[in-house]
Design an enzyme around this catalytic site. Structure first.
Site, PDB file in Angstrom:
ATOM      1  N   GLU A 139       0.798  -1.237   0.000  1.00 28.66           N
ATOM      2  CA  GLU A 139       0.000   0.000   0.000  1.00 28.66           C
ATOM      3  C   GLU A 139       0.826   1.280   0.000  1.00 28.66           C
ATOM      4  O   GLU A 139       0.573   2.183   0.795  1.00 28.66           O
ATOM      5  CB  GLU A 139      -0.953  -0.007   1.195  1.00 28.66           C
ATOM      6  CG  GLU A 139      -1.830  -1.250   1.227  1.00 28.66           C
ATOM      7  CD  GLU A 139      -2.795  -1.290   2.421  1.00 28.66           C
ATOM      8  OE1 GLU A 139      -2.661  -0.442   3.318  1.00 28.66           O
ATOM      9  OE2 GLU A 139      -3.664  -2.165   2.437  1.00 28.66           O
ATOM     10  N   GLU A 253      -6.216 -10.778  -1.227  1.00 29.90           N
ATOM     11  CA  GLU A 253      -6.977 -10.603   0.014  1.00 29.90           C
ATOM     12  C   GLU A 253      -8.483 -10.530  -0.249  1.00 29.90           C
ATOM     13  O   GLU A 253      -9.200  -9.748   0.372  1.00 29.90           O
ATOM     14  CB  GLU A 253      -6.539  -9.316   0.733  1.00 29.90           C
ATOM     15  CG  GLU A 253      -5.048  -9.197   0.939  1.00 29.90           C
ATOM     16  CD  GLU A 253      -4.636  -7.988   1.775  1.00 29.90           C
ATOM     17  OE1 GLU A 253      -5.517  -7.352   2.394  1.00 29.90           O
ATOM     18  OE2 GLU A 253      -3.434  -7.681   1.811  1.00 29.90           O
TER      19      GLU A 253
END
Ligand code: GLA
Length: 386
Positions: A139, A253
């Protein structure tokens, strides 16, 4: 005895269908449940050919203080996986969240590069040769922060500058020459203006890294979706562009929150399953997509139920994963499995592609004994991760 529709073990499992189509399939796991809950351990063992620690390899979990490491939970996962012939993804070596409480007062501009590289050498080095892949940087892009390079104003950026990403990847490669090194991010799945922008910035980052000879092997697309999300063509173009750059793509995910869907449960589950199908069918048809993981396996332990922004207006728990609270397969399971089967590959010898989920016939498959599991783990623990 004829199998019931709820028996999804063996050749009916996600991992078997994945194996027949050149795809590793799995989920994020929690070592406490693997150890403490036989249904959980059995479901993970039956369904997953790859697992990822949900939290156990994050900085906050591994670093009780600035000088010591606690690998016990992370080791438990690796031992479990190896004993069930599963691969393991490492998650993650560098992220702006899950930093330990001592971090802010201890890590400074002067020593941050040293802390980062020492952490990566120690952690990636410990598991070197045993992991399928590492999320090296998680991220790093946040377009809202307004930088031309799209980088997030993370502690790592503030302390080291943009070169922290390259430093992390190069150090990871030195520490583990075989794990596939991955850049992982969210909010790049859809064709909304924000996600198109972010996906573009992720592509630019990956291109910059490649141009500088930084070792990167894969991009992880987190895939935290909401029921009703419709993927456009943008993601498929992105995946194909990465393929042309010789990069693999992992769905890392996936889950589908159902907070916009009203009761009854059957309709919520159907809506979630539709999003699994709509998303995974085109994505898994791409040959450089080699891994698909959900963020958990059972609704019993989804992270979404701990999140305020994800909670449902009716106060009911979310149902975002392939198995329900009691480990029964849900329509999302069958949607995921169908999407795997839609991928070019071989037919699964001996597998019966029977009717979809029938909620009126619940039956718990046989449990693997906890004592047996402990025995396997004990035998392995002396030979692995010392
Ligand atoms: C991000 C992280 C994961 C996890 C999820 C939510 O996606 O990559 O490690 O924390 O958020 O649980």
């Amino acid at each position: 005895m004829a199998p019931t529709l709820n028996d999804v073990s063996g050749l009916r499992s996600l991992r078997a269908h994945g194996a027949a189509h050149g795809l590793l399939v799995g989920c994020a796991v929690n070592p406490d449940h693997l150890d403490g809950e036989p249904d959980y351990a059995r479901t993970v063992a039956e369904q997953a050919s790859i697992v990822v620690p949900e939290n156990a390899m994050k900085w906050a979990a591994l670093r009780p203080n600035a000088t010591q490491y606690d690998f016990r939970k992370a080791d438990d996962i690796v031992v479990f996986a190896l004993s069930h012939e599963q691969k393991v993804r490492g998650h993650n070596l560098c992220w702006h969240e899950a930093l330990p409480s001592w971090f802010a007062g201890t890590v400074t501009k002067e020593n941050a590069a040293q802390y980062l590289t020492q952490h990566i050498r120690t952690v990636a080095g410990r598991f070197a040769g045993k992991l399928h892949s590492w999320d090296v940087v998680n991220e790093a892009i946040d377009v809202k922060d307004g930088r031309p390079d799209g980088l997030r104003n993370s502690p790592w950026l503030e302390l080291i500058g943009p070169s922290y990403i390259e430093l992390a990847f190069r150090t990871a490669r030195e520490a583990d020459g075989t794990a596939l090194l991955t850049y992982n991010d969210y909010g790049i799945e859809l064709d909304t203006p924000e996600q198109i922008d972010k996906r573009g910035q992720v592509m630019m980052l990956v291109r910059r890294l490649q141009a500088r000879g930084v070792p990167i092997d894969a991009v992880g697309i987190q895939s935290h979706l909401s029921a009703g999300d419709v993927p456009g063509d943008g993601l498929i173009h992105f995946i194909r562009e990465l393929r042309a750059m010789n990069l693999q793509v992992f769905v890392t995910e996936m889950d589908v929150n159902d907070r916009k869907l009203a009761e009854p449960v059957a309709e919520r589950d159907a809506g979630v399953a539709k999003t699994y199908r709509d998303y995974l069918t085109p994505v898994l048809a791409e040959p450089n997509v080699t891994v698909a993981l959900t963020w958990g396996i059972t609704d019993r332990y989804t992270w979404l139920n701990g999140l305020q922004h994800a909670s449902r207006a009716d106060g009911k728990p979310e149902r975002p994963l392939p198995f329900d609270y009691d480990y029964n397969p849900k329509p999302a399971f069958f949607a995921e499995r169908d999407s795997i089967d839609g991928r070019p590959g071989q037919a699964l010898p001996g597998a019966d592609h029977y009717a979809p989920f029938n909620p009126t016939q619940p039956q718990r498959p046989q449990q693997q004994g906890r004592a047996e599991l402990r025995r396997i783990v004990r035998n392995l623990v002396s030979s692995v991760c010392v």
